[in-house]
Design an enzyme around this catalytic site. Structure first.
Site, PDB file in Angstrom:
ATOM      1  N   GLU A 231      15.874   0.341  -3.224  1.00  0.00           N
ATOM      2  CA  GLU A 231      14.492   1.513  -3.932  1.00  0.00           C
ATOM      3  C   GLU A 231      14.791   3.193  -3.377  1.00  0.00           C
ATOM      4  O   GLU A 231      14.222   3.187  -2.238  1.00  0.00           O
ATOM      5  CB  GLU A 231      13.336   0.923  -4.339  1.00  0.00           C
ATOM      6  N   ASP A 233      12.956   5.980  -3.998  1.00  0.00           N
ATOM      7  CA  ASP A 233      12.177   7.221  -5.228  1.00  0.00           C
ATOM      8  C   ASP A 233      12.217   8.584  -4.925  1.00  0.00           C
ATOM      9  O   ASP A 233      11.422   9.106  -3.954  1.00  0.00           O
ATOM     10  CB  ASP A 233      10.483   6.614  -4.497  1.00  0.00           C
ATOM     11  N   GLU A 236       7.629  10.429  -7.641  1.00  0.00           N
ATOM     12  CA  GLU A 236       6.578  10.048  -7.090  1.00  0.00           C
ATOM     13  C   GLU A 236       5.532  10.998  -7.660  1.00  0.00           C
ATOM     14  O   GLU A 236       5.281  11.272  -7.034  1.00  0.00           O
ATOM     15  CB  GLU A 236       6.530   8.621  -6.829  1.00  0.00           C
ATOM     16  N   HIS A 247      13.009   2.789   0.580  1.00  0.00           N
ATOM     17  CA  HIS A 247      12.759   1.862   0.591  1.00  0.00           C
ATOM     18  C   HIS A 247      13.845   1.018   1.040  1.00  0.00           C
ATOM     19  O   HIS A 247      14.464   1.489   0.036  1.00  0.00           O
ATOM     20  CB  HIS A 247      11.580   1.118  -0.650  1.00  0.00           C
TER      21      HIS A 247
END
Length: 455
Positions: A231, A233, A236, A247
């Protein structure tokens, strides 16, 4: 996504979830224009569309309108076991605007937080589809940059307007798992590094084994299995905080987990994925005047967010070695903030050296490094990652990990604990859902291409 079981945060208040394709409501994907660039000022518009995640959808018997899942319980007659449930139940089309508060206009997507129609819906998650309108668009972003505009002026403490990439199957798992007849056309196959166990169908089977209803969310729960994958990101954020966080996992592609593999609770750092990630949050890294209302990056106004994925040889064949962030607002290019943590060298981008230094300075467990670091993130982009956009509140940790002091049981003066200016109670879901029901986030003007081509 930071907290354990973070996807409990999504409040599934529209009775939904399935693997067969229903026909009671026509599924019409809202159109969204994106742009692919080849060089500066040379970008071509592409017509795409978005699709709502399957976990929000109405789930009913294939032969009737009887619910397969109501509140946080499964219908035992329709769902006596995982495979039979997947065969008996169909997920249906979505009324994007009226039921879920999801609207598009040209290159702009708006996600409303709470929508009240025949039922109450809280939050949403959508994916970008490719030109065929039936498979997810997969992005390969090594030695590339990805840019978008975001308006988070209507996104207060405790909420998260997120734009990120996950290593989902392009067809939502339809070809790998015969019981999944709905596929990406109906938003199936989600996964991320939290290995969420609240996903109702994983690998074409209902996640009913060991299903336990959530104590804080009357429409959610968790089952025996989770669904894991790499993942990235990219964004956010709310008005008061923002983070960019890679991640990684030890596995490649969407993978079902159980037990220790999922990394739940005390086994958080024993699972196959790095749940903490390596986050760059300007406030947490010592600059409390960089991003927020009236600050250098003014969250009261729309801002352009540029993320560059640099490789060690400046080629797409290279290993991912650095993730750089720029902002553009009111015609001005704004360089990323620099770290200001005692005993930590100065960084303004994400590298393996930055991640190692940050983990040491904050006393955090460094599973990002042990599970492969940026090179593993690059491997995921080499395979291709799906684009996700969502709005959500956090039933697990109140979004404190993004915009407040977290964890709450250690002094806020400890390095890395203060992550934003919000209060310890600001993200309480009951409060947020009642007092900030009209909140929303708008993503627009998505562009991608070679370094320096999108802004």
């Amino acid at each position: 996504m930071f907290p354990a079981a973070v996807l409990l945060a999504f409040s599934f208040l529209a009775t939904a979830y399935a693997q067969q394709a229903g026909t009671l409501t026509t599924e019409t994907h809202p159109r969204l224009t994106v742009s692919q660039c080849t060089s500066a000022n040379n970008c071509q518009q592409q017509q795409r569309s978005i699709v709502l995640d399957s976990n929000w959808r109405w789930l009913h018997a294939t032969s009737s309108s009887t619910n397969c899942y109501t509140g946080n319980s499964w219908d035992e007659s329709l769902c006596p076991d995982p495979v039979t449930c997947a065969q008996n139940c169909a997920l249906d089309g979505a009324d994007y605007a009226n039921t879920y508060g999801i609207t598009t206009n040209g290159n702009s997507l708006t996600l409303k937080f709470v929508t009240q129609s025949a039922q109450k819906n809280v939050g949403s998650r959508v994916y970008l589809l490719s030109s065929d309108d039936t498979t997810y668009e997969l992005f390969q972003l090594k030695n590339q940059e990805f840019t978008f505009d975001v308006d988070m002026s209507n996104l207060p403490c405790g909420l998260n307007g997120a734009l990120y990439f996950v290593e989902m199957d392009a067809d939502g798992g339809k070809s790998r798992f015969p019981n999944n007849k709905a596929g990406s056309k109906y938003g199936t196959g989600y996964c991320d590094t939290q290995c969420p166990q609240d996903i109702k169908f994983i690998n074409g089977e209902a996640n009913i084994l060991g299903w336990t209803g959530s104590a804080s969310d009357p429409n959610s729960g968790t089952g025996q299995y989770g669904t894991c994958c790499n993942e990235m990101d990219v964004w956010e954020a709310n008005m008061n905080g923002a983070a960019v966080t890679p991640h990684v996992c030890s596995v490649q592609g969407q993978t079902r987990c159980s037990g220790t593999q999922c990394g739940e609770g005390d086994e958080r750092y024993d699972g196959i994925c790095d749940k903490d990630g390596c986050d760059f949050n300007s406030w947490r890294l010592g600059n409390e005047t960089f991003l927020g209302p009236g600050l250098t990056v003014d969250t009261r106004q729309k801002v352009t967010v540029v993320t560059q994925f640099l490789t060690n040889n400046n080629q797409t064949s290279g290993s991912l070695s650095e993730i750089r962030r720029l902002y553009v607002q009111n015609g001005k290019v704004i360089a990323n903030s620099k770290t200001n943590i005692p005993g930590m060298a100065t960084f303004d981008s994400i590298t393996d050296d930055f991640c190692n230094a940050q983990k040491e300075a904050f006393g955090d467990t460094n599973t990002f490094e042990s599970l492969g670091g940026l090179a593993q993130m690059g491997n995921a982009f080499q395979q291709g990652m799906a684009l996700v956009m969502s709005i959500w509140d956090d039933h697990e940790a109140g979004m404190l990990w993004l915009d407040a002091d977290y964890p709450t049981d250690v002094p806020a003066t400890n390095p890395g604990v203060s992550r934003g200016p919000c209060s310890a109670t600001s993200g309480d879901p009951t409060t947020v859902e009642s007092q900030s029901a009209s909140a929303s986030v708008t993503f627009s003007n998505i562009k991608f291409g070679p370094i320096g081509s999108t802004y």
